[in-house]
Write an enzyme that holds these catalytic residues in place. Structure first.
Site, PDB file in Angstrom:
ATOM      1  N   ASN A   1       0.782  -1.228   0.134  1.00 18.00           N
ATOM      2  CA  ASN A   1       0.137  -0.004   0.095  1.00 18.00           C
ATOM      3  C   ASN A   1       1.071   1.217   0.099  1.00 18.00           C
ATOM      4  OD1 ASN A   1      -1.740   1.951   0.450  1.00 18.00           O
ATOM      5  ND2 ASN A   1      -2.505   1.173   2.544  1.00 18.00           N
ATOM      6  N   TRP A   2       1.116   1.775  -1.268  1.00 13.36           N
ATOM      7  CA  TRP A   2       1.797   3.225  -1.072  1.00 13.36           C
ATOM      8  C   TRP A   2       1.278   4.154  -0.615  1.00 13.36           C
ATOM      9  CZ3 TRP A   2       3.638   2.738  -7.237  1.00 13.36           C
ATOM     10  CH2 TRP A   2       4.367   2.002  -7.305  1.00 13.36           C
ATOM     11  N   LYS A   3       0.160   4.369  -0.449  1.00 11.04           N
ATOM     12  CA  LYS A   3      -0.399   5.310   0.423  1.00 11.04           C
ATOM     13  C   LYS A   3      -0.172   6.734  -0.616  1.00 11.04           C
ATOM     14  CE  LYS A   3      -0.189   3.226   4.702  1.00 11.04           C
ATOM     15  NZ  LYS A   3      -0.046   3.082   6.251  1.00 11.04           N
TER      16      LYS A   3
ATOM     17  N   HIS B   1      -9.475   1.219   5.291  1.00  4.22           N
ATOM     18  CA  HIS B   1      -8.202   1.325   5.777  1.00  4.22           C
ATOM     19  C   HIS B   1      -8.256   2.401   7.032  1.00  4.22           C
ATOM     20  CE1 HIS B   1      -4.020   2.452   6.592  1.00  4.22           C
ATOM     21  NE2 HIS B   1      -3.661   1.434   5.950  1.00  4.22           N
TER      22      HIS B   1
ATOM     23  N   GLU C   1      -6.691   4.526   8.153  1.00  4.41           N
ATOM     24  CA  GLU C   1      -6.312   6.254   7.868  1.00  4.41           C
ATOM     25  C   GLU C   1      -7.571   6.850   7.203  1.00  4.41           C
ATOM     26  OE1 GLU C   1      -2.849   5.411   5.602  1.00  4.41           O
ATOM     27  OE2 GLU C   1      -1.792   4.841   7.345  1.00  4.41           O
TER      28      GLU C   1
ATOM     29  N   GLU D   1      -5.062  -5.078  10.440  1.00  2.33           N
ATOM     30  CA  GLU D   1      -4.271  -3.929  10.739  1.00  2.33           C
ATOM     31  C   GLU D   1      -4.424  -3.215  11.923  1.00  2.33           C
ATOM     32  OE1 GLU D   1      -2.441  -2.631   6.478  1.00  2.33           O
ATOM     33  OE2 GLU D   1      -4.126  -1.236   6.949  1.00  2.33           O
TER      34      GLU D   1
ATOM     35  N   GLY E   1       2.760   2.180  10.532  1.00  3.44           N
ATOM     36  CA  GLY E   1       3.756   3.384  10.457  1.00  3.44           C
ATOM     37  C   GLY E   1       4.453   3.392  11.875  1.00  3.44           C
TER      38      GLY E   1
ATOM     39  N   SER F   1       3.606  -2.158  10.207  1.00  5.38           N
ATOM     40  CA  SER F   1       5.043  -2.165  10.475  1.00  5.38           C
ATOM     41  C   SER F   1       5.377  -3.581   9.942  1.00  5.38           C
ATOM     42  CB  SER F   1       5.510  -1.978  11.673  1.00  5.38           C
ATOM     43  OG  SER F   1       5.049  -0.800  12.092  1.00  5.38           O
TER      44      SER F   1
ATOM     45  N   GLY G   1       2.979  -1.176   4.030  1.00  2.47           N
ATOM     46  CA  GLY G   1       3.245   0.182   3.849  1.00  2.47           C
ATOM     47  C   GLY G   1       4.398   0.579   3.648  1.00  2.47           C
ATOM     48  N   GLY G   2       5.340   0.957   4.541  1.00  2.00           N
ATOM     49  CA  GLY G   2       6.297   1.709   4.540  1.00  2.00           C
ATOM     50  C   GLY G   2       7.402   0.808   3.621  1.00  2.00           C
TER      51      GLY G   2
END
Ligand code: 13P
Length: 255
Positions: free
Chosen positions: A9-11, A93, A95, A165, A171, A211, A232-233
């Site tokens: 997930n590049w966000k 998600h 966020e 998640e 993150g 993470s 993500g990251g």
């Protein structure tokens, strides 16, 4: 038998050039059988879809509208997504739930829009830190499942990918331990089994996100009810993401 899936997930990251470079690097990677899903910025999805040469790499969107079409400025419908031949879309998600106030009912409407257009929802859920500290993890997850998947047929549910998640792990560099993650995955798998029956439930992938990286992927993906990661990251840099694909590939090949 579960097959490990590696989803990124590049966000809201990467320029157009950087995104194209990532796909070019992926195209260069020697062949692998693991299913890879990349949640990319909507704006680039068509180009990235066209540039992708790997059959088992799928381009996904990160969000969609709860409405089918019409005067909804700035929104992207499930039908538009399907018209690009994009097969997956992240929905619910944390966020979006916390920053943009998306409710379980709104998430449910989006899930339905996607399924109506034959786009597979990657349906995210998970508890916040305070909910975990109050011992509410299972009740929160159960509520999100019940409301997020309400009024879906068994066939609909068979097209869903779930991503657990925990919000406190996203993150933050704090990963759920394999025991913490497996416990919620097992709970989710059991919920699905009781509601939709064993044969169907045993086909629904439940990914872990929060993470997840090249250091912890092996122990997480080795858990019985963890079907891979929503990353993500660690999905932003190709070499790092590639290492995670390689870990999944080994597990999928029984090594
Ligand atoms: P991180 O891997 O950066 O914690 O993000 C997880 C996530 O939100 C994937 O959807």
């Amino acid at each position: 038998m579960k097959k490990i899936i590696v989803a990124g997930n590049w966000k809201m990251n990467k320029t157009y050039l950087e995104a194209k470079q990532f796909i070019a690097q992926m195209n260069q990677k020697s062949s692998f059988g693991t299913e890879v899903i990349l949640g990319v910025p909507a704006l680039y999805s068509d180009t990235l879809y066209a540039n992708n040469q790997k059959e088992n790499v799928h381009i996904a969107l990160q969000n969609c509208s709860d409405q089918s079409e019409g005067a909804f400025t700035g929104e992207i419908s499930a039908r538009m997504i399907a018209s690009l031949a994009v097969k997956y879309c992240i929905v619910g998600h944390s966020e979006r739930r916390t920053i943009y106030g998306e409710t379980d009912d709104l998430v449910n409407a989006k899930v339905k829009q996607l399924l109506d257009s034959n786009v597979r929802p990657i349906f995210c859920l998970g508890e916040t830190l305070s909910e975990r500290e109050l011992d509410q993890t299972f009740s929160i997850v159960e509520r999100q499942l019940t409301l997020g998947l309400q009024d879906l047929s068994n066939e609909d549910v068979s097209n869903i990918v779930i991503a657990y998640e925990p919000v406190w792990a996203i993150g933050t560099g704090i990963t759920a331990s394999k025991e913490q993650a497996e416990e919620v995955h097992a709970f989710t798998a059991n919920y699905l089994k009781e509601k939709y029956g064993s044969p169907l439930a045993s086909t629904i992938p439940i990914l872990y996100g929060g993470s997840c990286n090249e250091k912890n992927a092996l122990e997480l993906f080795s858990q019985p009810n963890i079907w891979g990661g929503l990353i993500g990251g660690a999905s932003l840099q190709f070499e790092v993401f590639e290492n995670i694909i390689d870990i999944a590939e080994k597990l999928n090949n029984g090594r």
